[in-house]
Design an enzyme around this catalytic site. Structure first.
Site, PDB file in Angstrom:
ATOM      1  N   GLU A 355     -19.388  29.298 -16.864  1.00 29.23           N
ATOM      2  CA  GLU A 355     -18.497  29.190 -18.022  1.00 29.23           C
ATOM      3  C   GLU A 355     -17.117  28.716 -17.570  1.00 29.23           C
ATOM      4  OE1 GLU A 355     -19.131  31.720 -21.850  1.00 29.23           O
ATOM      5  OE2 GLU A 355     -17.444  32.653 -20.842  1.00 29.23           O
ATOM      6  N   HIS A 386     -40.760  35.983  -3.186  1.00 25.79           N
ATOM      7  CA  HIS A 386     -42.118  35.854  -3.714  1.00 25.79           C
ATOM      8  C   HIS A 386     -42.133  35.055  -5.010  1.00 25.79           C
ATOM      9  CE1 HIS A 386     -43.367  38.783  -0.717  1.00 25.79           C
ATOM     10  NE2 HIS A 386     -42.275  39.447  -1.033  1.00 25.79           N
ATOM     11  N   LYS A 495     -22.132  27.900 -31.695  1.00 30.13           N
ATOM     12  CA  LYS A 495     -21.854  29.004 -32.632  1.00 30.13           C
ATOM     13  C   LYS A 495     -21.669  28.454 -34.048  1.00 30.13           C
ATOM     14  CE  LYS A 495     -19.386  32.055 -29.423  1.00 30.13           C
ATOM     15  NZ  LYS A 495     -18.116  32.688 -29.082  1.00 30.13           N
TER      16      LYS A 495
HETATM   17  O1  F6P Z   1     -19.634  32.852 -26.301  1.00 28.21           O
HETATM   18  C1  F6P Z   1     -18.970  32.992 -25.099  1.00 28.21           C
HETATM   19  C2  F6P Z   1     -17.996  34.119 -25.127  1.00 28.21           C
HETATM   20  O2  F6P Z   1     -16.882  33.758 -25.833  1.00 28.21           O
HETATM   21  C3  F6P Z   1     -17.644  34.562 -23.719  1.00 28.21           C
HETATM   22  O3  F6P Z   1     -16.636  33.811 -23.163  1.00 28.21           O
HETATM   23  C4  F6P Z   1     -17.305  35.995 -23.933  1.00 28.21           C
HETATM   24  O4  F6P Z   1     -17.342  36.726 -22.732  1.00 28.21           O
HETATM   25  C5  F6P Z   1     -18.378  36.400 -24.906  1.00 28.21           C
HETATM   26  O5  F6P Z   1     -18.542  35.280 -25.739  1.00 28.21           O
HETATM   27  C6  F6P Z   1     -18.073  37.619 -25.725  1.00 28.21           C
HETATM   28  O6  F6P Z   1     -16.906  37.478 -26.465  1.00 28.21           O
HETATM   29  P1  F6P Z   1     -16.193  38.730 -27.109  1.00 28.21           P
HETATM   30  O7  F6P Z   1     -15.790  39.640 -26.008  1.00 28.21           O
HETATM   31  O8  F6P Z   1     -15.016  38.190 -27.850  1.00 28.21           O
HETATM   32  O9  F6P Z   1     -17.166  39.399 -28.031  1.00 28.21           O
END
Ligand code: F6P
Length: 531
Positions: A355, A386, A495
Site C-alpha cells: 500500500e 512444502h 470502493k
Molecule cells: O482501504 C484501505 C484502507 O484505507 C487502509 O489504508 C486502512 O488501513 C484501511 O482501509 C482501514 O481504514 P480505517 O482504519 O479508516 O477503517
C-alpha cells in the site's frame, strides 16, 4: 522539458554498470573469497541481528548504493520525517508514526504544537482502561468481568494488532482472550459471535475514519447482537469502545467521549498499531507489553536517525531491495518467519509495503520508468517449504527472501525447536549455494539472495524493533523511487464502484445494463440467485 527521473542520474547509472559485473557473480564464490563476509555484512541492534551477507553484494555495491541514497538526499529526508514535516505531500500532512513511540520528555512539533503530549495523554487513557478491564473493575451489563475482547477493524486497523497478538500469544495470561473480525462478508462475525458470551465481551471498533464499510457493517452487526442479548441499547457503552481519528463519527455512532481512544490524521492506517489502534494488544497482553513494543520501535527510530547510512539497518534493507529489484532484475519479495506464531507477519508487511510503495507516479507527478514496490508475500517458512519453495528454488523467477528466526523456542519444546532452526539455516544456505549435477531436474542454480533476521527471542521489544525497521525500509525506498509512501488513492476506485454496485443490488430487481458485459452478466446471475 520532461522532468528528470532518478534513472537519469549519475549514481543510478554507476549502479547499472556495477550490476552488469555483479549479475554473473555467484554468492558461493563471494563467500569463498572472503571468510569474514558474515562479520562484514551483519549488524546487531539490541536483540535483533541483521545478516545481509547472503545478498549479491560487495563492499563497493554498498558504496554505490549509499551514493545513490545521498544523491536522493536521504539523510535530510530522514530528518524531515522524524521532525514531522508534511512529507505526505498529496494529503498535505506529516507521517508521524515515530512520534507514537516517543518518550514523554521528547518533543515533536506539528503546527507549533508538541504532539508528544497528546500521544502520552492517550497512552495514559489506554493504560487506565486496560487496568480497569484486566483488573475486573470495568464490567459487563450483568456485572460480570470482561473475558473476551473483539477487535472490529480492517487493513491497518486489523492486521497490526492481530499480527502482534498472535506473535506474542505464548506470553498472554488467561485474563482476556482476543478475537478479530474484519471480513465484509460477515463470516468472521458469524463464526465468532455465537462462541462468545455477550455479558463478558468487549468490542473495540478500530477505524481511523470510522466510515469504512467493512468495519461499520460488522460493528452494526455486533451492536445488534449485544442489544438483543441485553434487551436494552443502553448497555452499548459498557461493551463498545472505539479507536479512531474521527471522534465525532464515533460519537455519532453512539459512543460517549470517554469510550473513544483518539489518534490523529498524521498517523497512516498501516502505520497505526503504535497508536490507540494497539488497544487490543494492550488488553490482551497487558500495557507493559505494549510499551515494550513501543520501546523496541523507538530503538529502531534512534538507530535510523543516527547511524551512518552504510551501517544503518533500514537504509541497507531499502537499498538492497532497490538493488535486487531495479539492478539485478529480481521480482517480488518473500517474508519467511521460522516461527508459527509469526503467521500473520507477511499479511501485515504486504499492506505496509504494497500500500505504501505500489505507486507509479513521482512526487513531481511524472510517470516512473522503473519498477517501484515489489509484490510481497510469504508465510511461515517451514510450512512454505512444502508449498511454494519449489518455485523459489527452481522456478524461472525467484525472489529475494527475508528469513526471520527467533533463537528462543518461546515455550515450544526445545528439542523439537532445533528442527526449525536447522530448516531455516538450511534453506538460506541451499538457496545460496544451490546444487550442481548432471541431472537437470535435480540441479539447483542457487545464487538466490536472502537476508536473515535472527532474534534472541520473540519478545514485544524485538517485534517492535523488527516492524519499525520494515517501516523505515519502506520510507528509504520511497525516497529512492521519489514516490509518496503515505497515501493510498489506489484503494478508492474499487470502493466507489462497490458503492454503485451495492446500490444496484439493493434497489433493483434486475440490474440495468450499465456496465461491461462481464459485470452485467455476473450481476444478472446473482440477481437470479442461480447460474
Ligand atoms: O482501504 C484501505 C484502507 O484505507 C487502509 O489504508 C486502512 O488501513 C484501511 O482501509 C482501514 O481504514 P480505517 O482504519 O479508516 O477503517
Amino acid at each position: 522539458m520532461a522532468s528528470q527521473l532518478v534513472t537519469d542520474s549519475g549514481a543510478w547509472q554507476e549502479l547499472q554498470g556495477h550490476a552488469s559485473e555483479m549479475g554473473g557473480q555467484q554468492l558461493r564464490d563471494l563467500f569463498d573469497q572472503d571468510p569474514d563476509r558474515f562479520d562484514l555484512f551483519s549488524i546487531q541492534l539490541d536483540g535483533v541481528l541483521f545478516d545481509y551477507s547472503k545478498q549479491r553484494i560487495k563492499p563497493e555495491t554498498i558504496d554505490k548504493l549509499v551514493a545513490l541514497a545521498n544523491q536522493q538526499d536521504l539523510p535530510e529526508k530522514i530528518r524531515q520525517l522524524l521532525r514531522g514535516e508534511p512529507l505526505n505531500s498529496t494529503e498535505e500532512r506529516a507521517a508521524l508514526h515515530t512520534a507514537l513511540r516517543s518518550h514523554s520528555d521528547e518533543s515533536v512539533e506539528v503546527g507549533g504544537h508538541n504532539v508528544v503530549d497528546d500521544v502520552h495523554a492517550v497512552r495514559s487513557q489506554m493504560g487506565d482502561f486496560v487496568e480497569r478491564v484486566r483488573g475486573g473493575q470495568w464490567r459487563g451489563f450483568t456485572g460480570r468481568k470482561i473475558t473476551d475482547v473483539v477487535n472490529i477493524g480492517v487493513g491497518g486497523s486489523d492486521l497490526g494488532p492481530k499480527m502482534v497478538c498472535r506473535a506474542l500469544r505464548s506470553q498472554a495470561d488467561e485474563v482476556i482472550d482476543i478475537h478479530f473480525i474484519s471480513s465484509i462478508d460477515g463470516a468472521h462475525a458469524a463464526d465468532i459471535l455465537p462462541r462468545l458470551d455477550p455479558e463478558t465481551t468487549l468490542f473495540v471498533v478500530s477505524s481511523k475514519t470510522f466510515t469504512t464499510a467493512d468495519t461499520m457493517s460488522n460493528a452494526a452487526a455486533a451492536r445488534v447482537w449485544m442489544t438483543l442479548a441485553a434487551g436494552d441499547v443502553k448497555v452499548i457503552p459498557r461493551h463498545f469502545v472505539a479507536a479512531t481519528a474521527d471522534s465525532a463519527e464515533a460519537e455519532a455512532w453512539g459512543l460517549p467521549a470517554e469510550n473513544i481512544f483518539p489518534f490523529w490524521e498524521w498517523v497512516g492506517g498501516r502505520y497505526s498499531m503504535w497508536s490507540s489502534i494497539g488497544l487490543p494488544i494492550a488488553l490482551y497482553l497487558g500495557m507493559e507489553a505494549f510499551e515494550e513494543l513501543l520501546e523496541g520501535a523507538w530503538l529502531a527510530d534512534r538507530h535510523f536517525e543516527s547511524e551512518p547510512l552504510e551501517r544503518n539497518i533500514p537504509v541497507l534493507m531499502g537499498l538492497i531491495g532497490v538493488w535486487n529489484s531495479n539492478f539485478l532484475g529480481m521480482a517480488g519479495h518473500v517474508v519467511l518467519p521460522y516461527a508459527a506464531h509469526l503467521n500473520h507477519l507477511s499479511s501485515y508487511l504486504e499492506q505496509l509495503e504494497m500500500e505504501s510503495l505500489g505507486k507509479s507516479v513521482t512526487l513531481d507527478g511524472a510517470r516512473v520508468n522503473y519498477d517501484t514496490g515489489p509484490i510481497v508475500w510469504g508465510g511461515v517458512g517451514s510450512n512454505a517449504q512444502h508449498a511454494f519453495y519449489q518455485l523459489l528454488h527452481q522456478g524461472t523467477r525467484s525472489a529475494p527472501m527475508d528469513f526471520i528466526l527467533p533463537i528462543d523456542p518461546a515455550g515450544a519444546d526445545a528439542d523439537q525447536y532445533q528442527l526449525t532452526i536447522a530448516n531455516c539455516l538450511a534453506q538460506s544456505r541451499a538457496f545460496m549455494v544451490g546444487q550442481e549435477g548432471e541431472d537437470p531436474y535435480h540441479r539447483h542454480e542457487g545464487n538466490r539472495p536472502s537476508t536473515t533476521f535472527l532474534l534472541d527471542a520473540l519478545t514485544p521489544r524485538n517485534l517492535g524493533t523488527l516492524v519499525a525497521l520494515y517501516e523505515h525500509k519502506v520510507f528509504v525506498q520511497s525516497v529512492i523511487w521519489e514516490i509518496n509512501p503515505f497515501d493510498q488513492f489506489g484503494v478508492e476506485l474499487g470502493k466507489r464502484v462497490a458503492d454503485q454496485v451495492h446500490q444496484e443490488l439493493l434497489n433493483h430487481d434486475s440490474p440495468p445494463e450499465r456496465y461491461d458485459s462481464s459485470t452485467n452478466g455476473l450481476l444478472n446471475r446473482i440477481q437470479r440467485r442461480t447460474l
